[in-house]
Design a protein around this motif. Structure first.
Motif, PDB file in Angstrom:
ATOM      1  N   ARG A 104      22.973 -24.186 -11.907  1.00 56.89           N
ATOM      2  CA  ARG A 104      21.899 -24.281 -12.900  1.00 56.89           C
ATOM      3  C   ARG A 104      22.208 -23.392 -14.107  1.00 56.89           C
ATOM      4  O   ARG A 104      21.996 -23.779 -15.251  1.00 56.89           O
ATOM      5  N   ASP A 105      22.721 -22.185 -13.837  1.00 57.94           N
ATOM      6  CA  ASP A 105      23.029 -21.263 -14.935  1.00 57.94           C
ATOM      7  C   ASP A 105      24.033 -21.863 -15.900  1.00 57.94           C
ATOM      8  O   ASP A 105      23.916 -21.716 -17.116  1.00 57.94           O
ATOM      9  N   GLU A 108      12.945 -18.588 -22.603  1.00 59.09           N
ATOM     10  CA  GLU A 108      13.782 -19.735 -22.214  1.00 59.09           C
ATOM     11  C   GLU A 108      13.641 -20.874 -23.218  1.00 59.09           C
ATOM     12  O   GLU A 108      14.594 -21.608 -23.499  1.00 59.09           O
ATOM     13  N   ASN A 118      22.420 -25.040 -17.810  1.00 61.82           N
ATOM     14  CA  ASN A 118      21.474 -24.700 -18.865  1.00 61.82           C
ATOM     15  C   ASN A 118      22.138 -24.584 -20.224  1.00 61.82           C
ATOM     16  O   ASN A 118      21.470 -24.705 -21.246  1.00 61.82           O
ATOM     17  N   ALA A 125      21.609 -21.920  -7.822  1.00 54.86           N
ATOM     18  CA  ALA A 125      21.395 -21.074  -8.995  1.00 54.86           C
ATOM     19  C   ALA A 125      22.610 -21.015  -9.920  1.00 54.86           C
ATOM     20  O   ALA A 125      22.459 -21.103 -11.141  1.00 54.86           O
ATOM     21  N   ASN A 126      23.811 -20.902  -9.352  1.00 55.93           N
ATOM     22  CA  ASN A 126      24.979 -20.755 -10.234  1.00 55.93           C
ATOM     23  C   ASN A 126      25.279 -22.040 -11.011  1.00 55.93           C
ATOM     24  O   ASN A 126      25.679 -21.995 -12.158  1.00 55.93           O
TER      25      ASN A 126
END
Lengths: 262, 261
Positions: A200-201, A227, A204, A197-198
């Motif tokens: 990906r954040d 999004e 993005n 998750a981190n």
């Protein structure tokens, strides 16, 4: 401007047809998304991975292959060579900024690729009838716009690396690092949903996603409207940044180049 | 003997040529390390979601990644500057100089140059293999090491033969100067053990574009998964390919009409 482009396109069209076998080989060299598809496809045999079924991987990577083909860029090799050997000096005498000649060359290549991709796309659809895209007319239009911007970001960023050849000899090496980052964080090695998750954040908001994965994500049906809006805003931001960097490098570089040539 | 002496002269010349550009050496080493890390990170994404990849554990796959880097170094040091350069020489006519030398043309076209700094890839590839074996707590038996050496030699022969055949095509089609890039593209599939691929793709990667012989099989040998029969078969396959590529090269040479005249 349009008339100039028509002339440029006609000229590069002729060169293209001369080298059509080579272009077909270049198309075949973009197999990396398909290799990754083969790997994820068999890893997903025992069940979905982070919400991706085998069909989802097929849908994702087939479209990513198309986007990859339609956004392919090689301008750095021409630019680097022409700066190093001084051939750019001749182009500077033309009444048009050399970037338009490079753009015209890339556009004709895209025409040839579309001709090859359409029958292949239909074939893939026939082999995998169960894959699904969220293809509303609006989504389709947004995907096209995103693909064009993705190409612009890829082209202009590579052009910037090419312009570095005015000052340093490692411009192609730096571009290799940039390309490796694009493969990793642009969604080729894995869809971004599969990263921690981190990571990906952060990914993005980096430019890499907007050079490849984003157009595919638009029709995957996985993005919320919010999004989608953030994505387009970030994409536009990077396009503006890269245009500013390009203009700045070009002005500095030309001055350096003419000082060197005189 | 005469050929060995020639090699000595050739490589001394290559070394001198490279010493002139030694500023690039550091950035090149940095790039080799970057690509190795890149490969390891890429593989670890699979292991975030699954604990095995086609029956191979993470350290086992690292051996494959190590071999991938190793052979990348072999290709960049020996194949690209020699066989790979033949296409360019055919196009600009300088290949005629190779043909007029009183030495076998295939020998010169295959071993004339060496790009020494690319041997860094060979070294760090081997380093990763040793590290992975340490993680596995495996000390390969003498037999495993012997099989590994034979399979690695076979892999070098196979890759060389494929390059020679690809390049031979350029005697007819001068405009396919990017054909070696095509091999590198398929070689990407060699980053992972071939058991991860299914059906036709695995058949393709084993027998048509035999990438499996290059990375997966030497790794299997090191892990004690190959027996004498399999190793011998692999070696025979490599020799067969070498003979075939030599025939094809000679056949292509006979069809060569120089570009310069």
């Amino acid at each position: 401007m349009l008339r100039k482009y028509a002339a440029l396109l006609r000229r590069s069209m002729g060169a293209m047809f001369e080298y059509r076998a080579a272009i077909f080989i270049w198309m075949l060299t973009n197999v990396m998304p398909l290799v990754m598809l083969a790997v994820w496809f068999s890893l997903a045999e025992d069940g979905p991975i982070a919400g991706y079924t085998q069909d989802d991987f097929v849908a994702y990577y087939l479209l990513l292959t198309v986007v990859r083909q339609m956004t392919s860029v090689w301008v750095i090799w021409e630019l680097d060579y022409e700066i190093r050997h001084g051939a750019l000096a001749i182009k500077l005498l033309h009444p048009i900024d050399p970037i338009h000649e490079y753009i015209a060359g890339h556009l004709t290549d895209k025409v040839l690729r579309v001709v090859v991709l359409i029958p292949l796309g239909l074939l893939a659809w026939w082999i995998f009838p169960t894959i699904h895209y969220d293809l509303t007319p609006l989504n389709f239009l947004l995907m096209l716009i995103a693909t064009v911007i993705a190409w612009l970001i890829r082209f202009l960023s590579q052009y910037c690396f090419g312009l570095l050849a005015f000052w340093i000899s490692e411009s192609i090496t730096l571009n290799d690092v940039w390309f490796a980052m694009t493969m990793m964080l642009g969604g080729i090695v894995a869809p971004l949903d599969l990263f921690p998750a981190n990571v990906r954040d952060v990914a993005n908001y980096l430019p890499f996603r907007f050079m490849l994965a984003f157009p595919v994500e638009i029709v995957s049906g996985r993005l919320t409207p919010a999004e989608l809006v953030t994505g387009f805003a970030t994409m536009t931001f990077w396009l503006i940044v890269i245009v500013i960097v390009y203009r700045w490098l070009w002005r500095k570089g030309i001055r350096q180049f003419s000082a060197f040539g005189a | 003997m005469r050929y060995l002496r020639l090699l000595g002269v050739f490589y001394r010349y290559s070394l001198l040529k490279e010493l002139e550009y030694r500023v690039n050496f550091f950035s090149n080493v940095l790039m080799s390390v970057f690509w190795l890390v890149w490969g390891v990170v890429g593989v670890s994404i699979f292991f975030l979601h699954r604990d095995k990849m086609g029956e191979w554990t993470f350290p086992e796959v690292l051996i494959v990644v190590g071999l991938f880097t190793f052979f990348n170094g072999v290709m960049e040091s020996f194949l690209r500057p020699n066989v790979g350069a033949v296409i360019e020489q055919i196009r600009d006519g300088t290949f005629d100089f190779v043909l007029t030398k009183p030495v076998n043309a295939q020998f010169i076209a295959s071993l004339r140059n060496v790009v020494l700094w690319r041997l860094v890839d060979v070294a760090i590839g081997l380093g990763l293999i040793v590290y992975a074996l340490g993680q596995l707590h495996v000390t390969p038996s003498l037999a495993s090491i012997a099989f590994f050496v034979v399979m690695t030699a076979s892999a070098i022969i196979i890759v060389y033969s494929i390059w020679l055949m690809m390049v031979s095509l350029a005697f007819w089609f001068v405009k396919i100067d990017n054909i070696t890039e095509l091999f590198f593209a398929f070689y990407e599939a060699g980053r992972y053990p071939v058991t991860i691929y299914r059906g036709l793709v695995r058949v393709l990667l084993t027998f048509i574009v035999p990438i499996a012989f290059v990375t997966t099989f030497p790794a299997s040998a090191l892990l004690g998964r190959l027996d004498t029969t399999m190793t011998a078969t692999g070696f025979a396959f490599a020799l067969g390919l070498l003979i075939a590529s030599n025939r094809f090269w000679n056949f292509a040479l006979r069809h060569y009409s120089s570009a310069s005249s």
